[in-house]
Design a protein around this motif. Structure first.
Motif, PDB file in Angstrom:
ATOM      1  N   THR A 198      13.797  39.691  45.165  1.00  0.00           N
ATOM      2  CA  THR A 198      14.725  38.577  44.374  1.00  0.00           C
ATOM      3  C   THR A 198      16.491  39.703  45.219  1.00  0.00           C
ATOM      4  O   THR A 198      16.301  40.876  46.218  1.00  0.00           O
ATOM      5  CB  THR A 198      15.224  39.670  43.111  1.00  0.00           C
ATOM      6  OG1 THR A 198      13.913  39.459  42.234  1.00  0.00           O
ATOM      7  CG2 THR A 198      16.381  38.850  42.293  1.00  0.00           C
ATOM      8  N   PRO A 199      16.440  38.621  45.887  1.00  0.00           N
ATOM      9  CA  PRO A 199      18.250  38.681  46.691  1.00  0.00           C
ATOM     10  C   PRO A 199      19.050  38.638  45.777  1.00  0.00           C
ATOM     11  O   PRO A 199      18.860  38.356  44.990  1.00  0.00           O
ATOM     12  CB  PRO A 199      18.298  37.695  47.661  1.00  0.00           C
ATOM     13  CG  PRO A 199      17.088  36.435  46.801  1.00  0.00           C
ATOM     14  CD  PRO A 199      16.478  37.246  45.926  1.00  0.00           C
ATOM     15  N   SER A 200      19.998  39.475  46.368  1.00  0.00           N
ATOM     16  CA  SER A 200      21.584  39.119  45.443  1.00  0.00           C
ATOM     17  C   SER A 200      22.241  38.084  45.505  1.00  0.00           C
ATOM     18  O   SER A 200      21.921  37.026  46.149  1.00  0.00           O
ATOM     19  CB  SER A 200      22.490  40.202  46.627  1.00  0.00           C
ATOM     20  OG  SER A 200      22.516  41.607  46.588  1.00  0.00           O
ATOM     21  N   ASN A 201      23.296  37.339  44.377  1.00  0.00           N
ATOM     22  CA  ASN A 201      23.728  36.935  44.341  1.00  0.00           C
ATOM     23  C   ASN A 201      24.893  36.138  44.999  1.00  0.00           C
ATOM     24  O   ASN A 201      25.216  35.031  45.008  1.00  0.00           O
ATOM     25  CB  ASN A 201      24.220  36.674  42.864  1.00  0.00           C
ATOM     26  CG  ASN A 201      22.830  36.022  41.941  1.00  0.00           C
ATOM     27  OD1 ASN A 201      22.012  35.014  42.569  1.00  0.00           O
ATOM     28  ND2 ASN A 201      23.116  36.324  41.432  1.00  0.00           N
ATOM     29  N   MET A 202      25.581  37.457  46.036  1.00  0.00           N
ATOM     30  CA  MET A 202      26.606  37.354  47.076  1.00  0.00           C
ATOM     31  C   MET A 202      27.831  36.815  46.175  1.00  0.00           C
ATOM     32  O   MET A 202      28.324  35.833  46.347  1.00  0.00           O
ATOM     33  CB  MET A 202      26.183  36.447  47.264  1.00  0.00           C
ATOM     34  CG  MET A 202      24.683  36.709  48.370  1.00  0.00           C
ATOM     35  SD  MET A 202      25.175  38.623  49.047  1.00  0.00           S
ATOM     36  CE  MET A 202      25.969  38.435  51.244  1.00  0.00           C
ATOM     37  N   LEU A 203      28.277  37.426  45.155  1.00  0.00           N
ATOM     38  CA  LEU A 203      29.556  37.158  44.716  1.00  0.00           C
ATOM     39  C   LEU A 203      31.223  37.209  45.854  1.00  0.00           C
ATOM     40  O   LEU A 203      31.121  37.373  46.682  1.00  0.00           O
ATOM     41  CB  LEU A 203      29.886  38.941  43.895  1.00  0.00           C
ATOM     42  CG  LEU A 203      31.111  38.709  42.642  1.00  0.00           C
ATOM     43  CD1 LEU A 203      31.385  37.385  41.917  1.00  0.00           C
ATOM     44  CD2 LEU A 203      31.446  39.932  42.345  1.00  0.00           C
ATOM     45  N   PRO A 204      31.854  36.314  45.419  1.00  0.00           N
ATOM     46  CA  PRO A 204      32.481  35.698  45.825  1.00  0.00           C
ATOM     47  C   PRO A 204      33.583  36.925  47.131  1.00  0.00           C
ATOM     48  O   PRO A 204      34.390  37.663  45.751  1.00  0.00           O
ATOM     49  CB  PRO A 204      33.414  34.717  45.457  1.00  0.00           C
ATOM     50  CG  PRO A 204      32.757  34.208  44.898  1.00  0.00           C
ATOM     51  CD  PRO A 204      31.482  35.472  44.246  1.00  0.00           C
ATOM     52  N   LEU A 205      33.423  37.224  48.219  1.00  0.00           N
ATOM     53  CA  LEU A 205      34.729  38.546  48.518  1.00  0.00           C
ATOM     54  C   LEU A 205      35.651  37.568  47.919  1.00  0.00           C
ATOM     55  O   LEU A 205      36.028  36.424  47.854  1.00  0.00           O
ATOM     56  CB  LEU A 205      34.249  38.199  50.327  1.00  0.00           C
ATOM     57  CG  LEU A 205      33.185  38.111  50.980  1.00  0.00           C
ATOM     58  CD1 LEU A 205      33.674  38.138  52.664  1.00  0.00           C
ATOM     59  CD2 LEU A 205      32.964  39.889  50.838  1.00  0.00           C
ATOM     60  N   GLY A 206      37.055  39.161  48.153  1.00  0.00           N
ATOM     61  CA  GLY A 206      38.116  38.750  47.526  1.00  0.00           C
ATOM     62  C   GLY A 206      38.013  38.772  45.744  1.00  0.00           C
ATOM     63  O   GLY A 206      39.068  39.095  45.202  1.00  0.00           O
ATOM     64  N   THR A 207      36.394  38.641  45.311  1.00  0.00           N
ATOM     65  CA  THR A 207      37.006  38.612  43.954  1.00  0.00           C
ATOM     66  C   THR A 207      37.205  40.214  43.021  1.00  0.00           C
ATOM     67  O   THR A 207      36.385  40.988  43.919  1.00  0.00           O
ATOM     68  CB  THR A 207      35.281  38.995  43.180  1.00  0.00           C
ATOM     69  OG1 THR A 207      34.502  37.768  43.213  1.00  0.00           O
ATOM     70  CG2 THR A 207      34.528  39.209  41.999  1.00  0.00           C
ATOM     71  N   LYS A 208      38.163  40.709  42.514  1.00  0.00           N
ATOM     72  CA  LYS A 208      38.645  41.815  41.548  1.00  0.00           C
ATOM     73  C   LYS A 208      37.570  42.607  41.066  1.00  0.00           C
ATOM     74  O   LYS A 208      36.565  41.812  39.844  1.00  0.00           O
ATOM     75  CB  LYS A 208      39.756  41.117  41.038  1.00  0.00           C
ATOM     76  CG  LYS A 208      40.089  43.291  40.366  1.00  0.00           C
ATOM     77  CD  LYS A 208      41.459  42.826  40.974  1.00  0.00           C
ATOM     78  CE  LYS A 208      42.359  44.235  40.381  1.00  0.00           C
ATOM     79  NZ  LYS A 208      42.680  44.832  41.012  1.00  0.00           N
ATOM     80  N   ALA A 209      36.982  43.821  41.276  1.00  0.00           N
ATOM     81  CA  ALA A 209      35.790  43.992  40.631  1.00  0.00           C
ATOM     82  C   ALA A 209      36.323  44.276  39.125  1.00  0.00           C
ATOM     83  O   ALA A 209      37.372  44.689  38.564  1.00  0.00           O
ATOM     84  CB  ALA A 209      36.125  45.962  40.985  1.00  0.00           C
ATOM     85  N   PRO A 210      34.852  44.121  38.268  1.00  0.00           N
ATOM     86  CA  PRO A 210      34.985  43.948  37.196  1.00  0.00           C
ATOM     87  C   PRO A 210      35.379  45.195  36.438  1.00  0.00           C
ATOM     88  O   PRO A 210      34.322  45.889  36.437  1.00  0.00           O
ATOM     89  CB  PRO A 210      34.200  42.769  36.569  1.00  0.00           C
ATOM     90  CG  PRO A 210      33.763  42.026  37.267  1.00  0.00           C
ATOM     91  CD  PRO A 210      33.729  42.882  38.720  1.00  0.00           C
ATOM     92  N   SER A 211      35.829  45.665  35.227  1.00  0.00           N
ATOM     93  CA  SER A 211      36.452  46.513  34.674  1.00  0.00           C
ATOM     94  C   SER A 211      34.984  46.562  33.598  1.00  0.00           C
ATOM     95  O   SER A 211      34.341  45.802  32.909  1.00  0.00           O
ATOM     96  CB  SER A 211      37.883  46.670  33.872  1.00  0.00           C
ATOM     97  OG  SER A 211      38.794  46.597  34.726  1.00  0.00           O
ATOM     98  N   PHE A 212      34.742  48.293  33.386  1.00  0.00           N
ATOM     99  CA  PHE A 212      33.684  48.840  32.695  1.00  0.00           C
ATOM    100  C   PHE A 212      34.463  50.336  32.271  1.00  0.00           C
ATOM    101  O   PHE A 212      35.398  50.506  32.441  1.00  0.00           O
ATOM    102  CB  PHE A 212      32.516  49.095  33.454  1.00  0.00           C
ATOM    103  CG  PHE A 212      32.175  49.054  34.212  1.00  0.00           C
ATOM    104  CD1 PHE A 212      32.780  50.809  34.758  1.00  0.00           C
ATOM    105  CD2 PHE A 212      32.174  48.985  36.296  1.00  0.00           C
ATOM    106  CE1 PHE A 212      31.931  51.609  35.499  1.00  0.00           C
ATOM    107  CE2 PHE A 212      32.515  49.700  36.703  1.00  0.00           C
ATOM    108  CZ  PHE A 212      32.005  51.270  36.890  1.00  0.00           C
ATOM    109  N   ASN A 213      33.284  49.980  30.817  1.00  0.00           N
ATOM    110  CA  ASN A 213      33.364  51.278  30.491  1.00  0.00           C
ATOM    111  C   ASN A 213      32.452  51.858  29.905  1.00  0.00           C
ATOM    112  O   ASN A 213      31.762  51.576  28.943  1.00  0.00           O
ATOM    113  CB  ASN A 213      34.736  51.810  29.283  1.00  0.00           C
ATOM    114  CG  ASN A 213      34.828  53.697  28.910  1.00  0.00           C
ATOM    115  OD1 ASN A 213      34.679  53.894  29.488  1.00  0.00           O
ATOM    116  ND2 ASN A 213      35.249  53.304  27.393  1.00  0.00           N
ATOM    117  N   LEU A 214      31.416  53.023  30.802  1.00  0.00           N
ATOM    118  CA  LEU A 214      30.008  52.852  30.639  1.00  0.00           C
ATOM    119  C   LEU A 214      30.320  54.743  30.543  1.00  0.00           C
ATOM    120  O   LEU A 214      30.062  55.396  30.886  1.00  0.00           O
ATOM    121  CB  LEU A 214      29.078  52.649  31.433  1.00  0.00           C
ATOM    122  CG  LEU A 214      29.049  50.777  31.537  1.00  0.00           C
ATOM    123  CD1 LEU A 214      28.194  50.670  32.966  1.00  0.00           C
ATOM    124  CD2 LEU A 214      28.307  49.937  30.335  1.00  0.00           C
TER     125      LEU A 214
END
Length: 184
Positions: free
Chosen positions: A4-20
């Protein structure tokens, strides 16, 4: 072993926040609290995937090589542990110890973080700059289990070095290849 290949999120996208939850010490880790001063690498990995097992030593070394340079690595597992019990949090902790991971190994129980990052496979790599803008998403290197190419981390290391040296990173990036994330 599905490829399975990566989906290649668009460059410049801000990192989504998380708390895990960090499976290593049972604390909660947020992106904001763990991000690196100069950059942050988010890695979607798991315990059972042969593609991840193939690169675990390099992941451990990469984190050690760059931590003193203001680059933070954060690993996340989002797999369905009911159907893949080898990926359960207690086994994640043992895997982190066995591989000498110096980075948090977080469990994404709801799989919402993997969805926010559009993660598709393990391993899946994302490099964010100091402003948490995506500058690289793709493969660690060209090594795969059985292809006889040494694991070097060349592609990921080239991107990290470019971030550290304020150099442009090529937008031509090869997707990571691995096992698909095991969705619930």
């Amino acid at each position: 072993m599905a490829l399975t290949p990566s989906n290649m999120l668009p460059l410049g996208t801000k990192a989504p926040s998380f708390n895990l939850k960090n499976t290593i010490d049972d604390t909660y880790v947020s992106l904001e609290s763990a991000k690196g001063m100069n950059g942050t690498i988010i890695m979607f990995i798991c315990n059972h995937c042969p593609f991840v097992k193939h690169v675990n030593t390099e992941l451990s070394q990469l984190a050690k090589d760059y931590s003193s340079k203001g680059i933070t690595c954060i690993a996340i597992s989002s797999n369905d542990v009911e159907n893949y019990p080898e990926d359960a949090p207690d086994k994640m902790k043992q895997n982190a110890i066995d591989n000498d991971f110096i980075f948090p190994y977080l469990y994404d129980d709801t799989q919402s973080v993997a969805k926010a990052y559009d993660a598709a496979c393990t391993p899946d790599f994302y490099v964010f700059d100091s402003d948490l803008k995506l500058v690289y998403r793709g493969q660690l290197d060209s090594s795969r289990p059985g292809n006889e190419i040494p694991v070097t981390g060349e592609d990921l290391r080239t991107a990290i070095d470019a971030v550290l040296n304020n150099n442009a990173i090529s937008t031509i990036q090869k997707p990571s290849i691995g096992c698909n994330i095991k969705w619930k």
